[in-house]
Design a protein around this motif. Sequence first.
Motif, PDB file in Angstrom:
ATOM      1  N   PRO A 392       0.815  -1.207  -0.086  1.00  0.00           N
ATOM      2  CA  PRO A 392       0.086   0.149   0.025  1.00  0.00           C
ATOM      3  C   PRO A 392       0.672   1.330   0.047  1.00  0.00           C
ATOM      4  N   LYS A 393       1.970   1.280   0.795  1.00  0.00           N
ATOM      5  CA  LYS A 393       2.848   2.497   0.832  1.00  0.00           C
ATOM      6  C   LYS A 393       3.434   2.701  -0.564  1.00  0.00           C
ATOM      7  N   MET A 394       4.065   1.575  -0.885  1.00  0.00           N
ATOM      8  CA  MET A 394       4.721   1.754  -2.403  1.00  0.00           C
ATOM      9  C   MET A 394       3.666   2.019  -3.478  1.00  0.00           C
ATOM     10  N   LYS A 395       2.372   1.711  -3.302  1.00  0.00           N
ATOM     11  CA  LYS A 395       1.289   2.152  -4.366  1.00  0.00           C
ATOM     12  C   LYS A 395       1.073   3.690  -4.268  1.00  0.00           C
ATOM     13  N   GLU A 396       1.206   4.099  -2.889  1.00  0.00           N
ATOM     14  CA  GLU A 396       0.768   5.507  -2.795  1.00  0.00           C
ATOM     15  C   GLU A 396       2.073   6.433  -3.213  1.00  0.00           C
ATOM     16  N   LEU A 397       3.188   5.876  -2.921  1.00  0.00           N
ATOM     17  CA  LEU A 397       4.244   6.698  -3.533  1.00  0.00           C
ATOM     18  C   LEU A 397       4.215   6.535  -4.986  1.00  0.00           C
ATOM     19  N   GLN A 398       4.006   5.783  -5.548  1.00  0.00           N
ATOM     20  CA  GLN A 398       3.841   5.464  -7.151  1.00  0.00           C
ATOM     21  C   GLN A 398       2.957   6.528  -7.654  1.00  0.00           C
ATOM     22  N   GLU A 399       1.787   6.479  -7.013  1.00  0.00           N
ATOM     23  CA  GLU A 399       0.627   7.718  -7.400  1.00  0.00           C
ATOM     24  C   GLU A 399       1.208   8.960  -7.202  1.00  0.00           C
ATOM     25  N   ARG A 400       1.874   9.257  -6.238  1.00  0.00           N
ATOM     26  CA  ARG A 400       2.531  10.689  -5.805  1.00  0.00           C
ATOM     27  C   ARG A 400       3.464  11.125  -6.667  1.00  0.00           C
ATOM     28  N   HIS A 401       4.411  10.255  -7.211  1.00  0.00           N
ATOM     29  CA  HIS A 401       5.381  10.539  -7.997  1.00  0.00           C
ATOM     30  C   HIS A 401       5.429   9.916  -9.329  1.00  0.00           C
ATOM     31  N   LYS A 402       4.183   9.784  -9.921  1.00  0.00           N
ATOM     32  CA  LYS A 402       4.081   9.139 -11.219  1.00  0.00           C
ATOM     33  C   LYS A 402       4.678   9.833 -12.248  1.00  0.00           C
ATOM     34  N   ASP A 403       4.702  11.004 -12.224  1.00  0.00           N
ATOM     35  CA  ASP A 403       5.551  11.729 -13.235  1.00  0.00           C
ATOM     36  C   ASP A 403       6.933  12.041 -13.007  1.00  0.00           C
ATOM     37  N   ASP A 404       7.527  11.651 -11.947  1.00  0.00           N
ATOM     38  CA  ASP A 404       8.962  12.189 -11.551  1.00  0.00           C
ATOM     39  C   ASP A 404       9.577  10.663 -11.072  1.00  0.00           C
ATOM     40  N   LYS A 405      10.199   9.875 -12.139  1.00  0.00           N
ATOM     41  CA  LYS A 405      10.839   8.473 -11.718  1.00  0.00           C
ATOM     42  C   LYS A 405      11.956   8.549 -10.851  1.00  0.00           C
ATOM     43  N   PRO A 406      13.048   9.479 -11.019  1.00  0.00           N
ATOM     44  CA  PRO A 406      14.002   9.705 -10.043  1.00  0.00           C
ATOM     45  C   PRO A 406      13.624   9.866  -8.593  1.00  0.00           C
ATOM     46  N   LYS A 407      12.541  10.671  -8.440  1.00  0.00           N
ATOM     47  CA  LYS A 407      12.241  11.112  -6.905  1.00  0.00           C
ATOM     48  C   LYS A 407      11.316   9.812  -6.369  1.00  0.00           C
ATOM     49  N   LEU A 408      10.747   9.207  -7.193  1.00  0.00           N
ATOM     50  CA  LEU A 408       9.934   7.792  -6.960  1.00  0.00           C
ATOM     51  C   LEU A 408      10.956   6.781  -6.355  1.00  0.00           C
ATOM     52  N   GLN A 409      12.087   6.696  -7.303  1.00  0.00           N
ATOM     53  CA  GLN A 409      13.017   5.454  -6.717  1.00  0.00           C
ATOM     54  C   GLN A 409      13.689   5.970  -5.482  1.00  0.00           C
ATOM     55  N   GLN A 410      13.917   7.174  -5.466  1.00  0.00           N
ATOM     56  CA  GLN A 410      14.598   7.863  -3.922  1.00  0.00           C
ATOM     57  C   GLN A 410      13.592   7.682  -2.995  1.00  0.00           C
ATOM     58  N   GLU A 411      12.365   7.799  -3.141  1.00  0.00           N
ATOM     59  CA  GLU A 411      11.353   7.489  -1.970  1.00  0.00           C
ATOM     60  C   GLU A 411      11.466   6.234  -1.663  1.00  0.00           C
ATOM     61  N   LEU A 412      11.170   5.375  -2.684  1.00  0.00           N
ATOM     62  CA  LEU A 412      11.289   3.840  -2.517  1.00  0.00           C
ATOM     63  C   LEU A 412      12.418   3.425  -1.595  1.00  0.00           C
ATOM     64  N   MET A 413      13.693   3.854  -2.078  1.00  0.00           N
ATOM     65  CA  MET A 413      14.804   3.240  -1.236  1.00  0.00           C
ATOM     66  C   MET A 413      14.737   4.060   0.015  1.00  0.00           C
ATOM     67  N   ASP A 414      14.277   5.192   0.268  1.00  0.00           N
ATOM     68  CA  ASP A 414      13.997   5.531   1.869  1.00  0.00           C
ATOM     69  C   ASP A 414      13.182   4.895   2.559  1.00  0.00           C
ATOM     70  N   LEU A 415      12.151   4.383   1.811  1.00  0.00           N
ATOM     71  CA  LEU A 415      11.320   3.398   2.531  1.00  0.00           C
ATOM     72  C   LEU A 415      11.697   2.193   2.861  1.00  0.00           C
ATOM     73  N   TYR A 416      12.502   1.828   1.896  1.00  0.00           N
ATOM     74  CA  TYR A 416      13.075   0.353   2.157  1.00  0.00           C
ATOM     75  C   TYR A 416      14.197   0.344   3.338  1.00  0.00           C
ATOM     76  N   ARG A 417      14.683   1.737   3.490  1.00  0.00           N
ATOM     77  CA  ARG A 417      15.670   1.532   4.662  1.00  0.00           C
ATOM     78  C   ARG A 417      14.749   1.958   5.986  1.00  0.00           C
ATOM     79  N   LYS A 418      13.940   2.590   5.808  1.00  0.00           N
ATOM     80  CA  LYS A 418      13.130   3.018   7.104  1.00  0.00           C
ATOM     81  C   LYS A 418      12.276   1.684   7.509  1.00  0.00           C
ATOM     82  N   GLU A 419      11.842   0.777   6.886  1.00  0.00           N
ATOM     83  CA  GLU A 419      11.291  -0.474   7.027  1.00  0.00           C
ATOM     84  C   GLU A 419      12.109  -1.548   7.148  1.00  0.00           C
ATOM     85  N   LYS A 420      13.495  -1.254   6.976  1.00  0.00           N
ATOM     86  CA  LYS A 420      14.586  -2.535   6.992  1.00  0.00           C
ATOM     87  C   LYS A 420      14.369  -3.567   6.086  1.00  0.00           C
TER      88      LYS A 420
END
Length: 566
Positions: A392-420
């Motif tokens: 669900p969180k990944m889907k939310e980030l995808q919707e929020r940054h659907k037009d900014d792929k670099p930003k989406l990848q950065q947010e996903l990596m931050d999410l992975y680090r946060k959730e370990k």
Amino acid sequence: MDDKRNVIIAMLLTALILFGWPYIAETLFPNAAKPAAQQQQQQAGQPSAPGAPTAQAPAAIRPRATALADSPRIAIETPKLRGSIALKGARIDDITLPTYRETVEKNSAPITLFSPGGTKEAYFAGFGWSGDGLTAPDGNTLWQASGTKLTPSTPVTLSWNNGRGQLFEIALSVDNDYMITAAQKVSNTGAGTVGVRPYGFISRADKPVDPDTWTIHIGPMGVFNGAADYDVDYKDLDKGEIPAPIASTGGWIGFTDKYWLAALVPDQQSRFDGQFRKGAGSGYQADYSLTPTLLAPGKAVTHTSRLFVGAKEVKTLEAYQDAGVPLFDRAIDWGWFYWFEKPIFALLHWLFTVIGNFGVAIICLTFIVRALMFPIAQKQFSSMAAMRALQPKMKELQERHKDDKPKLQQELMDLYRKEKVNPFSGCLPIFLQIPIFFALYKVLMLTIEMRHQPFVLWIRDLSAPDPLHVLNLFGLLDFNPPAFLAIGVLAIILGITMWLQFKLNPAPMDEMQKQIFAIMPWMMMFIMAPFAAGLLIYWITSNLLTIAQQKWLYSRHPQLKQAIAK
């Protein structure tokens, strides 16, 4: 970037290793330079075995029984060999294997390996001499025999006097397996010195039924100067690409089929020249010759060579190798994963001897492999479950940054680090399965110990594809579908278990990936259908264990399901 992408990466790595490694190896590990003696022979065009008969297909095919009656014969009888030796030409041209059958049917005929020249599947071997000033025996020479039957306890000596002062003898003996020993002796009672050059040859009139593939070499092969040589194919000889004679001290030369081998083993202390030849029509030959010897009056010279003709049983080949035949187990084309395939075979064969059913042995092997990989797989499943909870969180980030792929990848990596969560942790277990799966494939395809081994019900040969096909209504219709449509029961079960396994994995966010993984189980069903039934049993068992392990993980960590539900 979710766990499904890891599966794609693993599949690409698999394809790279299995299909790309031969080309990488050829670049990084090129063949060693030819020995100087071999280079000189190539430049001079020196033949390998002067005087040896050239392989050629018969002009007119004769029945095997007619050809056998064409010459007086010495019977061969051992626990694993039956046949005879023609006194005309001293040819070993009649060999059957009583412990192996053509098909799984009880009344099937034993395997016929050697047949006389002029028959449909002519395949034979012999030993001879050439030399300066020497009247040597040939294919029409009628030899005298010291006995009527060659057995492990009764050797036989063939002799012929050329009437010009030379006596030729071939002392033959045989062991309890597949090795015939030939001691070639020439005694010079004449007045002058003669040149003597012993040779041996194996001649066959056509290719075997089993095709040569990129994973299984079938055709000319040998071991020269401590290295196995699979470089020569029938198609090379057909195109006129005849390799130069190979000079070697120690080694052997012959023809390897999928399950059978005919190989000449010269004296391992002597230098020999070996060569593969193409005769007229579809005939092929492998031969060797030793260094010429000048034989003075009153002197005699003996050279001892061997001929292996039989089944490529792993333990038998290893026993001959331990007894001094170099790299004899490489008659089985284990390939680059040799170091891993031999232990897999040893474990599987041991399980078979204990259990008595090869299908059950494969299932037990799967349990053992999965048990050894259990800790790694648990880490993988934990990561996959965590990825599923993050959907669900990944889907939310995808919707929020659907037009900014670099930003989406950065947010996903931050999410992975946060959730370990490590999105790549699922690759390792899949990657480790690759050599195991490929090793089992080679073992099932190559080793004769797996040939004609039954499982249960309709599975009567685990080394062959599932014979129960959907398109002929499981045998009710009298036709066999083409290989790419021969979908059997095991292939269908494989597709279903893979589909169930994918259902437990995190769903990919990308729609294209969803479509790919929706059809992948059914694609694999078609791809794997022509493979050996034993291989499908391994994969099905592995899928079922994976499903059970994932279910067990969720039962122990209900919070993962709760997170997914939220």
